[in-house]
Design an enzyme around this catalytic site. Structure first.
Site, PDB file in Angstrom:
ATOM      1  N   GLN A 203      12.473 -24.353  25.268  1.00 51.52           N
ATOM      2  CA  GLN A 203      12.430 -25.811  25.313  1.00 51.52           C
ATOM      3  C   GLN A 203      11.231 -26.314  26.111  1.00 51.52           C
ATOM      4  OE1 GLN A 203      14.790 -27.529  23.304  1.00 51.52           O
ATOM      5  NE2 GLN A 203      14.793 -25.353  22.814  1.00 51.52           N
TER       6      GLN A 203
ATOM      7  N   GLU B 155      21.454 -31.927  25.552  1.00 51.55           N
ATOM      8  CA  GLU B 155      21.203 -31.853  24.111  1.00 51.55           C
ATOM      9  C   GLU B 155      21.678 -30.496  23.582  1.00 51.55           C
ATOM     10  OE1 GLU B 155      17.322 -32.079  21.106  1.00 51.55           O
ATOM     11  OE2 GLU B 155      17.052 -31.671  23.241  1.00 51.55           O
TER      12      GLU B 155
ATOM     13  N   SER C 280      13.221 -33.060  24.746  1.00 55.13           N
ATOM     14  CA  SER C 280      14.181 -31.982  24.511  1.00 55.13           C
ATOM     15  C   SER C 280      14.674 -31.390  25.830  1.00 55.13           C
ATOM     16  CB  SER C 280      13.531 -30.895  23.664  1.00 55.13           C
ATOM     17  OG  SER C 280      14.490 -29.955  23.240  1.00 55.13           O
TER      18      SER C 280
END
Length: 427
Positions: free
Chosen positions: A255, A324, A233
């Site tokens: 994250q 992302e 991630s």
């Protein structure tokens, strides 16, 4: 933690190194290749062996699938407040999914020629739900929930045998999962893709996983459909002088706690003073969080604080990185977003933290990483449909265009193709 300062001699080289991050290490692909070969050659026997080796679970083929009645009993122990949160998130994700269902269409595109598209839901798909150190309840909703909204009838949850958290099971049952396959990692994905004596193959596998699962999906692509190849991630935050350093740091840490230690958390700011403020907040907030060992790995190697002269340059850096998750904490986030050319999902303004997208906003949180947002979309409703083109000619329309087909057949040395068109219009 690394600071990359605009105007420094090696600024571009440091950015380039950041852009060229891998989705998974080469060793993961080789390990996945061997496990897939074992499943292909030995079927259920290999699955039994791998379940014990990797997940310390002794399973017979009869135990590969969890009875839904057993899942219901475990799910019933979940607190009522958690059940309500799951149902509300599922309701919102499903509503967004239904808004994006593709529709069949057919139109006259030229006199005598009609063309269009037909969309049919897939019949059997697999959704991978990681086990690991955290029960990823939201991943069930953002995969199975969307597949169910798309009209998929047979949804197989593929998950490690120890992943029996009541919240995960409750989400599976609410999201339309029809069977729970207790096989994890590469061997679970391989079983669903290839099929064994006990496991019926699926048409597509969706959902995130560790480096080995990601490598397995890549190796199995073509034999089974996949959503995308996603690595650890990552988040990138564009921030200007209006950004709140507490918010930015909290979002970067969200994250960093994921688990692999390979996550990236990046800030690109037009306000140099924000770098030290965010750095201080990162360490202060780190001390208040539970998953400190994981966070410390990312603080050491995965946090990047970058300065840029203006929002336009920051947007260019963000687009080249293709994150992302992209948050925009600027005076005019909507204007900045228009300058972005590649990102899995964009979160506009300081009141839209990335975790709200992870859990309940609507669009799927299964998103491209490692720069692949330049080449892949995130998981979407259309991912669970087959698209078929439709074409219909009248006799008059074919007479008008048969010569085109004849000429192409001749150019490509395919006289059978040419004849197929002209035979219908010969006098």
């Amino acid at each position: 933690m690394k600071k990359i300062i605009w105007g420094s001699p090696d600024f571009k080289q440091q950015l380039q190194a950041l852009y060229e991050r891998p989705a998974f290490p080469p060793a993961a692909e080789e390990a996945a290749r061997q496990i897939i070969a074992g499943v292909r050659e030995r079927g259920d026997a290999a699955l039994t062996e791998y379940a014990e080796r990797f997940d310390h679970a002794r399973l017979t083929p009869e135990e590969f699938f969890m009875p839904l009645d057993e899942a219901k009993k475990i799910a019933a122990t979940l607190p009522a407040a958690d059940k309500r949160a799951i149902r509300q998130a599922l309701k919102q994700v499903s509503a967004f999914a239904k808004l994006t269902i593709p529709h069949n269409w057919m139109k006259t595109v030229r006199p005598g020629v009609r063309a269009g598209e037909k969309f049919t839901p897939m019949e059997r798909v697999g959704v991978y739900i990681p086990g690991g150190t955290a029960p990823l309840v939201s991943t069930v909703i953002h995969t199975a929930g969307i597949a169910h909204a798309a009209g998929v009838k047979d949804i197989v949850a593929i998950t490690p045998p120890g992943n029996m958290h009541p919240a995960v099971l409750y989400a599976m049952l609410q999201a339309g999962v029809t069977s729970i396959c207790r096989l994890g990692g590469v061997y679970g994905v391989a079983a669903a893709a290839i099929g064994t004596e006990t496991v019926k193959p699926v048409e597509k596998i969706c959902g995130p996983g560790n480096a080995y699962v990601t490598a397995a999906k890549k190796l199995l692509y073509g034999e089974v459909g996949i959503d995308l190849v996603a690595g650890p991630s990552e988040i990138l935050v564009i921030a200007d002088h209006t950004a709140n350093p507490r918010f930015v740091a909290a979002d970067l840490l969200s994250q960093a706690e994921h688990g692999s230690g390979l996550e990236h958390a990046v800030m690109v700011t037009t306000d140099p003073a924000l770098v030290d403020k965010v750095e201080a907040e990162l360490y202060a907030q780190r001390d208040t969080l539970k998953r400190q060992e994981t966070i410390d790995k990312v603080l050491a190697n995965g946090i990047f604080l970058i300065t840029a002269p203006d929002v336009e340059t920051a947007a260019k850096i963000a687009s080249d990185y293709a994150p992302e998750h992209l948050e925009i904490h600027t005076e005019n986030p909507d204007a900045a977003a228009k300058k972005i050319t590649a990102a899995g999902a964009i979160f506009l303004g300081q009141w839209t933290p990335e975790p709200i997208g992870d859990f309940c906003a609507g669009p799927s949180h299964v998103l491209p990483t490692a720069g692949s947002a330049k080449r892949f979309n995130g998981l979407e409703t259309v991912s669970f449909f087959r698209r078929t083109s439709l074409i219909k000619y009248t006799e008059a329309a074919l007479k008008r265009e048969a010569e085109i087909a004849h000429r192409f057949g001749c150019m490509e040395l395919l006289d059978g193709h040419a004849r197929s068109a002209t035979i219908r219009v010969e006098k």
